[in-house]
Enzyme design. Structure first.
Site, PDB file in Angstrom:
ATOM      1  N   ARG A 171      26.343  37.865  24.917  1.00  0.00           N
ATOM      2  CA  ARG A 171      24.990  37.750  24.330  1.00  0.00           C
ATOM      3  C   ARG A 171      24.570  39.021  23.612  1.00  0.00           C
ATOM      4  O   ARG A 171      23.853  38.963  22.622  1.00  0.00           O
ATOM      5  CB  ARG A 171      23.988  37.540  25.470  1.00  0.00           C
ATOM      6  CG  ARG A 171      23.867  36.125  25.854  1.00  0.00           C
ATOM      7  CD  ARG A 171      22.605  35.894  26.689  1.00  0.00           C
ATOM      8  NE  ARG A 171      22.580  34.512  27.068  1.00  0.00           N
ATOM      9  CZ  ARG A 171      22.632  34.074  28.322  1.00  0.00           C
ATOM     10  NH1 ARG A 171      22.698  34.909  29.322  1.00  0.00           N
ATOM     11  NH2 ARG A 171      22.630  32.790  28.568  1.00  0.00           N
ATOM     12  N   LYS A 203      36.528  34.225  40.195  1.00  0.00           N
ATOM     13  CA  LYS A 203      35.893  33.868  41.456  1.00  0.00           C
ATOM     14  C   LYS A 203      34.462  34.382  41.467  1.00  0.00           C
ATOM     15  O   LYS A 203      34.183  35.304  40.693  1.00  0.00           O
ATOM     16  CB  LYS A 203      36.685  34.431  42.628  1.00  0.00           C
ATOM     17  CG  LYS A 203      36.778  35.975  42.629  1.00  0.00           C
ATOM     18  CD  LYS A 203      37.058  36.494  43.976  1.00  0.00           C
ATOM     19  CE  LYS A 203      35.807  36.826  44.719  1.00  0.00           C
ATOM     20  NZ  LYS A 203      35.272  38.176  44.463  1.00  0.00           N
ATOM     21  N   HIS A 221      42.686  37.729  42.115  1.00  0.00           N
ATOM     22  CA  HIS A 221      43.519  38.868  41.700  1.00  0.00           C
ATOM     23  C   HIS A 221      44.457  39.364  42.808  1.00  0.00           C
ATOM     24  O   HIS A 221      45.432  40.032  42.544  1.00  0.00           O
ATOM     25  CB  HIS A 221      42.671  39.999  41.099  1.00  0.00           C
ATOM     26  CG  HIS A 221      41.974  40.870  42.095  1.00  0.00           C
ATOM     27  ND1 HIS A 221      40.807  40.531  42.705  1.00  0.00           N
ATOM     28  CD2 HIS A 221      42.297  42.080  42.593  1.00  0.00           C
ATOM     29  CE1 HIS A 221      40.428  41.492  43.518  1.00  0.00           C
ATOM     30  NE2 HIS A 221      41.320  42.448  43.475  1.00  0.00           N
ATOM     31  N   LYS A 263      48.843  40.922  43.019  1.00  0.00           N
ATOM     32  CA  LYS A 263      49.317  42.194  43.561  1.00  0.00           C
ATOM     33  C   LYS A 263      50.800  42.081  43.901  1.00  0.00           C
ATOM     34  O   LYS A 263      51.234  41.114  44.530  1.00  0.00           O
ATOM     35  CB  LYS A 263      48.512  42.605  44.801  1.00  0.00           C
ATOM     36  CG  LYS A 263      47.074  42.983  44.452  1.00  0.00           C
ATOM     37  CD  LYS A 263      46.311  43.412  45.684  1.00  0.00           C
ATOM     38  CE  LYS A 263      44.830  43.533  45.414  1.00  0.00           C
ATOM     39  NZ  LYS A 263      44.380  44.818  44.894  1.00  0.00           N
ATOM     40  N   ASP A 292      32.961  36.406  49.271  1.00  0.00           N
ATOM     41  CA  ASP A 292      33.492  37.393  48.330  1.00  0.00           C
ATOM     42  C   ASP A 292      34.971  37.687  48.587  1.00  0.00           C
ATOM     43  O   ASP A 292      35.734  37.908  47.654  1.00  0.00           O
ATOM     44  CB  ASP A 292      32.662  38.679  48.467  1.00  0.00           C
ATOM     45  CG  ASP A 292      33.011  39.718  47.416  1.00  0.00           C
ATOM     46  OD1 ASP A 292      33.028  39.366  46.224  1.00  0.00           O
ATOM     47  OD2 ASP A 292      33.284  40.883  47.781  1.00  0.00           O
ATOM     48  N   HIS A 307      40.764  35.832  48.704  1.00  0.00           N
ATOM     49  CA  HIS A 307      41.843  36.803  48.920  1.00  0.00           C
ATOM     50  C   HIS A 307      42.482  36.679  50.312  1.00  0.00           C
ATOM     51  O   HIS A 307      43.695  36.622  50.447  1.00  0.00           O
ATOM     52  CB  HIS A 307      41.324  38.230  48.753  1.00  0.00           C
ATOM     53  CG  HIS A 307      40.555  38.459  47.482  1.00  0.00           C
ATOM     54  ND1 HIS A 307      40.852  37.828  46.312  1.00  0.00           N
ATOM     55  CD2 HIS A 307      39.496  39.274  47.197  1.00  0.00           C
ATOM     56  CE1 HIS A 307      40.014  38.232  45.360  1.00  0.00           C
ATOM     57  NE2 HIS A 307      39.176  39.102  45.883  1.00  0.00           N
TER      58      HIS A 307
HETATM   59  C1  BG6 Z   1      36.757  41.520  44.588  1.00  0.00           C
HETATM   60  C2  BG6 Z   1      35.467  41.530  45.361  1.00  0.00           C
HETATM   61  O1  BG6 Z   1      37.225  40.209  44.425  1.00  0.00           O
HETATM   62  O2  BG6 Z   1      37.729  42.270  45.287  1.00  0.00           O
HETATM   63  C3  BG6 Z   1      34.991  42.950  45.582  1.00  0.00           C
HETATM   64  O3  BG6 Z   1      34.479  40.815  44.638  1.00  0.00           O
HETATM   65  C4  BG6 Z   1      36.072  43.771  46.233  1.00  0.00           C
HETATM   66  O4  BG6 Z   1      33.824  42.973  46.389  1.00  0.00           O
HETATM   67  C5  BG6 Z   1      37.378  43.633  45.453  1.00  0.00           C
HETATM   68  O5  BG6 Z   1      35.637  45.128  46.208  1.00  0.00           O
HETATM   69  C6  BG6 Z   1      38.513  44.309  46.196  1.00  0.00           C
HETATM   70  O6  BG6 Z   1      39.630  44.303  45.371  1.00  0.00           O
HETATM   71  P1  BG6 Z   1      40.780  45.377  45.555  1.00  0.00           P
HETATM   72  O7  BG6 Z   1      41.829  44.965  44.583  1.00  0.00           O
HETATM   73  O8  BG6 Z   1      40.160  46.715  45.235  1.00  0.00           O
HETATM   74  O9  BG6 Z   1      41.207  45.299  46.976  1.00  0.00           O
END
Ligand code: BG6
Length: 508
Positions: free
Chosen positions: A47, A154, A184, A188, A241, A246
């Site tokens: 935007r 997410k 993500h 890893k 979250d 994860h």
């Molecule tokens: C994200 C969360 O998906 O993953 C964050 O929204 C978190 O709150 C992050 O800090 C952690 O990712 P990583 O790769 O630093 O462990």
């Protein structure tokens, strides 16, 4: 990783933090490592009003600070960002999207990108359906000219109901093969190495079951607080979250059966079976299986850290969890009766993610126990930082007698000389460009993950008597989380000590 076909990468939420810190730096790395196609263009959409030039200058800073690349020169930055343009668009207004369609058509003509488009929705989830619907209504999901893929960040949904609704709406517009739900953690390197460790070694798999494993714990700890994301986080909490995505994906890879092949669906089918086998936690027993906590002010190494309720964007009476620990079972032949423990939290003493397999003790112990307890065989898969694998076992202490000492055999990825670990986003973006969805979550797995968490969410919202335990910043969460672990003298693994300066909790 493979080199994809020519394409245009359209990034919604282009002026946001994720684009700045993760997505664009990861694409720059793909370029440096020769993993972008010959014809590749990026269109940032947002935007905010911004010129191409200002957008490029901003992205250069992000690349320099966050790509982790050694190879950053002005020349490289210019040649990379010359292929990035910016489009100001009112995302919530479907009639505006023709501007994007025109720009894409023009880009194809000028750059020879061949009609292949990837759309990355790095926006608040509330915009997903409007963006997806608007793109589809002007023919941008039609794959007759080139491929059309859609990446969703997410959280994918807020609970089971909203996740199902979102899946349904997207399925009305796109085929499941066009939808890439990013997590993500699956990008890893060490998370993927779980599959290799388990299924390329003959020695682990025979032990990987209820006969030899006592319990499994997965920890994802962060030392940071909610930083500038208080507004988002206060509505999400650690369960949405971190756990829904994860942590449960790591459980899936740790507990799954060997897939029939490395085909995306073969792997995701096995993950789904694990999720389907979770023993439901019933609403009335949530406090027995789940501990939630919230960080409170404390002093860590002399520095006063703010309590969660005083963070910007957070409700001063918030009951949102910044820590959660869950005990649960997987009801199948491999894992029947083996407790799984997972925990995650912010403002813990350190940043560490690891999976710990605790093996059963020997049936009869012959030797004098020195610093080892009888259940001490552990395989620790360190996801981050200092990625690697550690095996703990007992050895004879040199000298008289038969004293047993706990020793470790370890492997650190850093010891693989000259090997650079790609960032998670790099791997995942390359995968979507080549159309590989193995490391993306499928509709049924996300729904099943939400289904498992639903009674916990309901228990918390329907029963205010379930406590939110405070824990001082710099500690390993509420002490009561230890009570979840079954068995005499068994605890979570603590990779380091509490850091909060004793008795010096600040009043903030
Ligand atoms: C994200 C969360 O998906 O993953 C964050 O929204 C978190 O709150 C992050 O800090 C952690 O990712 P990583 O790769 O630093 O462990």
């Amino acid at each position: 990783m493979k080199i994809p076909d020519n394409l245009v990468f359209v990034l919604f939420g282009a002026s946001g933090d994720l684009a700045f810190r993760k997505i664009i730096p990861a694409i720059y790395s793909l370029k440096i490592h020769l993993l972008l196609p010959e014809k590749f263009e990026i269109i940032g959409v947002s935007r905010s009003v911004m010129s191409d030039l200002d957008f490029r200058e901003k992205l250069k800073k992000g690349i320099t600070s966050f790509s982790g690349e050694q190879n950053i020169t002005d020349e490289l930055l210019i040649s990379f960002t010359n292929h990035i343009t910016y489009l100001t668009l009112d995302i919530s207004s479907p009639s505006e999207y023709v501007k994007l369609r025109d720009k894409l058509a023009e880009t194809d003509i000028n750059s020879g990108t061949g009609g292949n488009y990837i759309f990355y929705l790095a926006t608040p989830p509330s915009l997903y359906t409007i963006i997806a619907g608007s793109l589809s209504s002007i023919g941008l999901s039609d794959q007759s000219v080139g491929f059309r893929r859609f990446i969703f960040e997410k959280p994918f949904g807020y609970d089971l109901k909203s996740c199902k609704e979102l899946n349904k709406k997207l399925h009305d517009l796109f085929a499941e093969e066009q939808i890439f739900r990013i997590d993500h953690y699956l990008g890893k390197e060490t998370v993927q190495n779980l599959l290799v460790t388990r299924f390329s070694n003959g020695m682990f798999e025979p032990l990987w079951n209820r006969n030899y494993i006592n319990y499994i714990e997965i920890t994802s700890a962060e030392s940071i607080g909610v930083e500038s994301r208080g507004g988002y986080y206060d509505k999400a909490g650690a369960l949405r979250d971190m756990v829904q995505n994860h942590l449960l994906q790591m459980v899936g890879l740790t507990a799954m059966e060997p897939p029939s092949s490395m085909n995306p669906d073969a792997i995701r089918n096995e993950i789904l079976k694990v999720f389907q086998s979770f023993q439901p936690i019933v609403e009335d027993e949530v406090d027995k299986y789940v501990i939630r906590g919230q960080y409170t002010a404390s002093r860590v190494r002399g520095e006063c850290l703010t309590g969660y309720r005083y963070e910007k964007g957070v409700d001063p009476n918030s009951r949102t969890e910044t820590f959660v620990a869950i005990k649960f079972y997987i009801n199948n032949w491999r894992w029947g009766g083996v407790p799984f423990y997972i925990r995650t939290g912010k403002r813990l003493p350190t940043r560490v993610t690891e999976i710990v397999i605790h093996f059963k003790p020997t049936p009869h112990f012959l030797f004098h126990v020195n610093d080892i307890d009888r259940s001490a065989n552990q395989l620790i898969i360190r996801i981050q930082p200092d990625e690697g694998i550690l095996l703990k076992f007992g050895m004879k202490e040199p000298g008289a007698g038969f004293n047993v000492k706990n020793v470790s055999m370890d492997f650190h990825y850093s010891e693989l000389a000259n090997i650079r670990l790609p960032e998670a986003y790099e791997r995942l973006l390359n995968d979507v460009m080549v159309g590989d969805s193995t490391l993306y979550s499928r509709d049924d797995t996300v729904e099943t993950a939400w289904k498992f968490l639903e009674p916990i969410q309901n228990g918390w919202s329907n029963n205010p008597a379930i406590k939110v335990f405070g824990y001082p910043c710099g500690t390993w969460g509420p002490e009561t989380a230890n009570d979840l672990i079954e068995g005499k003298d068994l605890t979570w693994r603590y990779p380091c000590k509490n850091l909060a300066d004793d008795g010096l909790y600040c009043e903030l």
